[in-house]
Scaffold this motif. Sequence first.
Motif, mmCIF file in Angstrom:
data_model
loop_
_atom_site.group_PDB
_atom_site.id
_atom_site.type_symbol
_atom_site.label_atom_id
_atom_site.label_comp_id
_atom_site.label_asym_id
_atom_site.label_seq_id
_atom_site.Cartn_x
_atom_site.Cartn_y
_atom_site.Cartn_z
ATOM 1 N N MET A 158 -3.741 8.396 3.296
ATOM 2 C CA MET A 158 -2.992 8.273 2.055
ATOM 3 C C MET A 158 -4.263 8.269 1.213
ATOM 4 S SD MET A 158 -1.594 4.774 1.021
ATOM 5 C CE MET A 158 0.097 4.435 2.233
ATOM 6 N N VAL A 159 -3.120 8.761 0.140
ATOM 7 C CA VAL A 159 -3.652 8.811 -0.724
ATOM 8 C C VAL A 159 -3.387 7.724 -2.416
ATOM 9 C CG1 VAL A 159 -4.088 10.119 -4.094
ATOM 10 C CG2 VAL A 159 -3.509 11.515 -0.836
ATOM 11 N N PRO A 160 -4.351 6.461 -2.222
ATOM 12 C CA PRO A 160 -3.583 5.833 -3.275
ATOM 13 C C PRO A 160 -3.443 5.139 -4.428
ATOM 14 C CG PRO A 160 -5.849 5.170 -3.211
ATOM 15 C CD PRO A 160 -5.778 6.628 -2.504
ATOM 16 N N VAL A 161 -2.174 4.478 -4.987
ATOM 17 C CA VAL A 161 -2.073 4.771 -6.412
ATOM 18 C C VAL A 161 -2.125 4.131 -7.198
ATOM 19 C CG1 VAL A 161 0.014 7.267 -5.493
ATOM 20 C CG2 VAL A 161 0.631 4.972 -5.662
ATOM 21 N N TRP A 162 -0.993 2.990 -7.528
ATOM 22 C CA TRP A 162 -0.777 2.624 -8.416
ATOM 23 C C TRP A 162 -0.421 0.889 -7.825
ATOM 24 C CZ3 TRP A 162 1.717 6.652 -9.392
ATOM 25 C CH2 TRP A 162 3.707 6.434 -8.968
ATOM 26 N N PRO A 217 0.897 -0.980 -0.126
ATOM 27 C CA PRO A 217 -0.189 -0.136 0.002
ATOM 28 C C PRO A 217 1.219 1.064 -0.393
ATOM 29 C CG PRO A 217 -0.641 -1.169 1.639
ATOM 30 C CD PRO A 217 0.947 -2.336 1.268
ATOM 31 N N SER A 218 1.324 1.389 -0.936
ATOM 32 C CA SER A 218 2.038 2.795 -1.660
ATOM 33 C C SER A 218 1.145 3.458 -1.980
ATOM 34 C CB SER A 218 2.712 2.884 -2.618
ATOM 35 O OG SER A 218 3.157 1.509 -1.802
ATOM 36 N N GLY A 219 1.098 4.862 -1.476
ATOM 37 C CA GLY A 219 0.631 6.314 -2.014
ATOM 38 C C GLY A 219 1.553 7.639 -1.383
ATOM 39 N N PHE A 220 0.606 8.744 -1.450
ATOM 40 C CA PHE A 220 0.790 9.915 -0.862
ATOM 41 C C PHE A 220 0.515 10.176 0.717
ATOM 42 C CE2 PHE A 220 1.110 11.416 -5.434
ATOM 43 C CZ PHE A 220 2.323 12.050 -5.270
ATOM 44 N N VAL A 221 1.131 10.272 1.235
ATOM 45 C CA VAL A 221 1.085 9.868 3.203
ATOM 46 C C VAL A 221 1.309 10.940 3.695
ATOM 47 C CG1 VAL A 221 1.641 9.120 4.819
ATOM 48 C CG2 VAL A 221 1.551 7.894 2.901
ATOM 49 N N PHE A 222 -0.518 12.046 4.196
ATOM 50 C CA PHE A 222 -0.292 12.643 4.790
ATOM 51 C C PHE A 222 0.430 12.619 6.677
ATOM 52 C CE2 PHE A 222 -3.912 12.687 2.143
ATOM 53 C CZ PHE A 222 -3.757 14.042 1.750
ATOM 54 N N ASN A 223 0.996 13.592 6.962
ATOM 55 C CA ASN A 223 1.852 14.179 8.224
ATOM 56 C C ASN A 223 0.406 14.646 9.587
ATOM 57 O OD1 ASN A 223 2.815 14.206 10.827
ATOM 58 N ND2 ASN A 223 4.364 15.875 9.823
ATOM 59 N N LEU A 224 -0.233 12.973 9.711
ATOM 60 C CA LEU A 224 -1.581 13.339 10.794
ATOM 61 C C LEU A 224 -0.895 14.406 11.838
ATOM 62 C CD1 LEU A 224 -3.490 10.627 10.323
ATOM 63 C CD2 LEU A 224 -3.862 12.602 8.906
ATOM 64 N N GLY A 225 0.123 14.362 11.979
ATOM 65 C CA GLY A 225 1.156 15.737 13.384
ATOM 66 C C GLY A 225 0.966 16.971 12.910
#
Length: 645
Positions: A594-598, A343-351
Motif C-alpha cells: 500500500m502507498v500510505p497517504v494522509w 490505513p488508507s491509500g493506493f493498494v496494489f493487487n498482488l494477484g
Amino acid sequence: MSTSKALRFNVLPAKGLARWVVAGLLAFGSQAIAPQVVAEGDGIVRSHGYNFYGELTYPENFTHFDYVNPDAPKGGEIALWAPGTFDSMNPYSRKGRAGRYSWMMYESLLGEMPATGGAAPADVYGESYGLLAERLEYDEGKTWVIFYMRPEARFSDGAPVTAHDVLFSHNLLLEQGLPSYAAAVKKRIPRAEVIDDHTIKFYFTEGISRRSLIDQVGGVPVWSKKWFEETGARLDESRMETSPGSGPYVIDSYDVNRRIVYKRNPDYWAKDLPINVGRHNFDRIRIEYFADAAAAFEAFKAGEYTFRAESNSKQWATGYDFPALRAGYVKKVELPDGTPPTPSGFVFNLGREHLQDRRVREAMALAYNFEWTNESLQFGLFKQRHSFVQGAPNEAVGVPEGAELELLKSLGDLVPEEVLTEPVVMAHESNPAREIDRRNLRKAMGLLDEAGWVVGDDGLRRNEAGETLSVVIPYASSASATMGAVIGVFVKNLRRMGVDAKEEKIDPAQFTLKEREREYDIIFDSYAAFLGTGTGLMQRYGSEDAAISLFNPAGLASPLVDKIIEISLAAESTEEERVALTALDRVLRYERFMVPVWFIDQTWVAYFDMFEYPDPLPKYADGVLDFWWFNEEKAARLKAEGALR
C-alpha cells in the motif's frame, strides 16, 4: 472476528462507525481499570460482560455508560447523506449495493455497535456487555461458553428472541455468508447447541488460540428463524424485504436510490437497560442519496439534510462560507479522534504478476507526492501517514530492539535481513513545489530498470517478453473532485516513469463490483488498524483467505505475516501482545503493498444547530447516531427563521 461488522462490507460508514469497524474486526485488548469478572471455585467464570483478560470497567450494577447524558431527551430527526445508489436492504450479501445502515436493526448477544446501539462502550477498548444475553459463563480455558438470554427480548414484530434464533443465525452465516468467514468459523467453532429457549452453548476447537472465540459468537447478528423459514429468503441474495430485528430502529420507508428513513421503535424491548440509557435518542434517522459529492454539499447548504461528516479538505477549508453558516444556523466543528487513523491509500493487487516485484511497488509508490498533494489540493490540513497503527503504542519505530528484535530473530529465514538491521519503512519525502519530485523520479526509474522494466522508444516500459508495464486505477464517479485530482496526479507521475497508467472513472455500482471481484491493478482502499490482536487479523492480512477475502484488497499472502499474527494470538500478556503487533506493523510496512497517504486526528462535522452531544466525548467514537440528541427549542427557532423547512 466480529460478525456484526465483518459482514457490513457493502455499507459505506460514517467516520464514527468506521473507527469501530477497526475495533470490531479484531479481538480485544485490555484497557480495563479494575477486575470485575471472577472465577468461582469450580473454575467457571460468570459475568455480565466480556473482556479477554477478564476485566471490565463497568460493574454489574452500573446505571449507564459514563459518557452519555442519562437525561438526554428523545425526539426529532437527524438527516445524513450517502453517495451513489442502493438496490438492496440486505447488507449481508455480496450481491447488490445495500442501503446505508441497513444492518442497524439487528442485535447480538454481546452488542458491539456503538454507532447505533450496541452494548460495547465507547470510552474503553475491548469490552462488551450483555445485550440479548443477560449474562454468560465459560470455563477458564475458554473451551466453551454459555449465554443466558433475556426472556424479555423481542423482535420488532413482537415475537420473542430465543436461543433457536441465535443458533439459526449462526448456521445461516456458515451456509450462506461470506466463504472466507464461514471457512474460518467452522475451524474454530465446531458445535453449538440450544439448551433451552433462552440458553445456548458454543464449543470451541482445542489446540487453537482462545482469541476471538467468545466475542465472535457473542457478536453474531440475530435474525428471526421464523421469518426466514416462512419467506424462503436467503442471506446471500439482494432484496428489499427485511427480516424483523430486535434493535432500537426499524425501517419507516425507502425510495430506491433517493432516501431511506429509519424510525425509533417505541416498543423497543431494551430501551430501559442500563447499557441503553442516554442512547438512541432520535425518533427518525433519514438518509438522502446523491449522485455525487458536489450535489450532496449543495443540498446540505440548502437544508435538505442536517448533519454532514466532511472528508474533503478543500471543502472544509473553503466551502463552509454560505448564508446558513454565516447566520449561525450551521455549526462547523472539529471533534477529537482518539483512535489510530484508518490505513488508507493506493493498494496494489498482488494477484497481478507485474506487481508482485517489491521493487516495482516501491518505484510506483514514489509517484505519490504527499507534500504537494497536501499543500496544493488539501490546504495543508493533513499529516503524512507512515504506519498501519499511526500514533498507537504498537507503532514500529527505528530499528527493532529488545523483545521485538528477539521475536523477529526467532523466526529465522522468514525474516529478511533488512527488517532486522534497517529502520522501519517510512513514507518517502517529496518536494512540495512540484507534482513530481525529481529525486524520487530518478530513484523510481532505477528501481524499474533493476526489476527488468526498460524504457522503449515510445517512452513506455516493457519487460523481456515485450509486455508493457500497465496499470489501471478505477474510482467511483461519486467520489469528490479532490479524490479525482489526487488519482489524476498519481497517474500522471506514473506515466512520467514510463508506466502505461490510466484512471477509470465509473459509476458506483460498477466500482463496487470491480472492488469485490478484485478487477483492478491499483485501487484507493483501506485496511484496518489493530489496537489488539484477534483472528480477524488473519482474514484481513493472512494468507489462507487472501485469494477471496474482501477485507484484503491487495491479496497479501506472507508466511512471515501469518507467523507473527499466530504469535500475537498466543500472547499471554498485554506486553507480549504489543511486541508482536509492533513487529506486525514493521513487516506490513516492509511489504509495500500500500502507498500510505494522509490522516487527521480529528473528525470534521457540520450540522444545523439543533443537535447536542456530551462534553467531553468518549475516546473511541463520536457517537452521532448513538448518544447525540435533538434540541426541540433550537429546531423550532431554525424553522421560525426560515433556515429549515
